[in-house]
Design a protein around this motif. Structure first.
Motif, PDB file in Angstrom:
ATOM      1  N   ARG A  55      18.845  10.699  48.849  1.00  0.00           N
ATOM      2  CA  ARG A  55      19.806  11.793  48.620  1.00  0.00           C
ATOM      3  C   ARG A  55      21.165  11.226  48.208  1.00  0.00           C
ATOM      4  O   ARG A  55      21.810  11.753  47.299  1.00  0.00           O
ATOM      5  N   ILE A 102      20.953  10.299  44.625  1.00  0.00           N
ATOM      6  CA  ILE A 102      20.967  11.487  43.778  1.00  0.00           C
ATOM      7  C   ILE A 102      22.392  12.038  43.669  1.00  0.00           C
ATOM      8  O   ILE A 102      22.845  12.403  42.580  1.00  0.00           O
ATOM      9  N   ASN A 103      23.103  12.075  44.786  1.00  0.00           N
ATOM     10  CA  ASN A 103      24.488  12.563  44.759  1.00  0.00           C
ATOM     11  C   ASN A 103      25.353  11.696  43.851  1.00  0.00           C
ATOM     12  O   ASN A 103      26.183  12.211  43.105  1.00  0.00           O
ATOM     13  N   GLN A 159      19.087  18.218  40.997  1.00  0.00           N
ATOM     14  CA  GLN A 159      19.181  19.261  42.026  1.00  0.00           C
ATOM     15  C   GLN A 159      17.793  19.598  42.574  1.00  0.00           C
ATOM     16  O   GLN A 159      17.618  19.786  43.783  1.00  0.00           O
ATOM     17  N   LYS A 171      16.705  16.945  44.982  1.00  0.00           N
ATOM     18  CA  LYS A 171      17.298  17.117  46.314  1.00  0.00           C
ATOM     19  C   LYS A 171      16.508  18.137  47.131  1.00  0.00           C
ATOM     20  O   LYS A 171      16.231  17.918  48.314  1.00  0.00           O
ATOM     21  N   ASP A 215      14.346  17.610  50.765  1.00  0.00           N
ATOM     22  CA  ASP A 215      14.422  18.482  51.939  1.00  0.00           C
ATOM     23  C   ASP A 215      13.039  18.987  52.326  1.00  0.00           C
ATOM     24  O   ASP A 215      12.677  18.996  53.505  1.00  0.00           O
TER      25      ASP A 215
END
Length: 84
Positions: free
Chosen positions: A33, A36-37, A67, A70, A74
């Motif tokens: 994550r 990715i951010n 997006q 992400k 989750d």
């Protein structure tokens, strides 16, 4: 400009904190994550710095896919958490 960078950094930090919920206990998914951010931030920076025009919609598509990635992280964590 400096204030904007500070606000972006704070926002990313808070986003990481809030999103850590289902990812808690999954350090590799948390690292993914964060990557990715960082990639999303680089895409947005490319938008601000571009001088020669468009990227043919490919940068926007890349942001959309990041997006989605992400959301998949989750989902993976939630699945793992519910199947322990």
């Amino acid at each position: 400009m400096k204030n904007r960078l500070i606000l972006i950094s704070i926002g990313l930090g808070l986003a990481g904190f809030v999103a850590a919920g289902p990812l808690a206990g999954h350090p590799h998914l948390q690292a993914a994550r964060r990557s990715i951010n960082r990639a999303l931030q680089d895409c947005r920076s490319a938008r601000a710095d571009e001088r020669t025009g468009e990227f043919g919609g490919h940068r926007d598509k890349a942001e959309q896919l990041l997006q989605e990635a992400k959301a998949e992280l989750d989902a993976a964590a939630e699945y793992a958490n519910s199947h322990r």
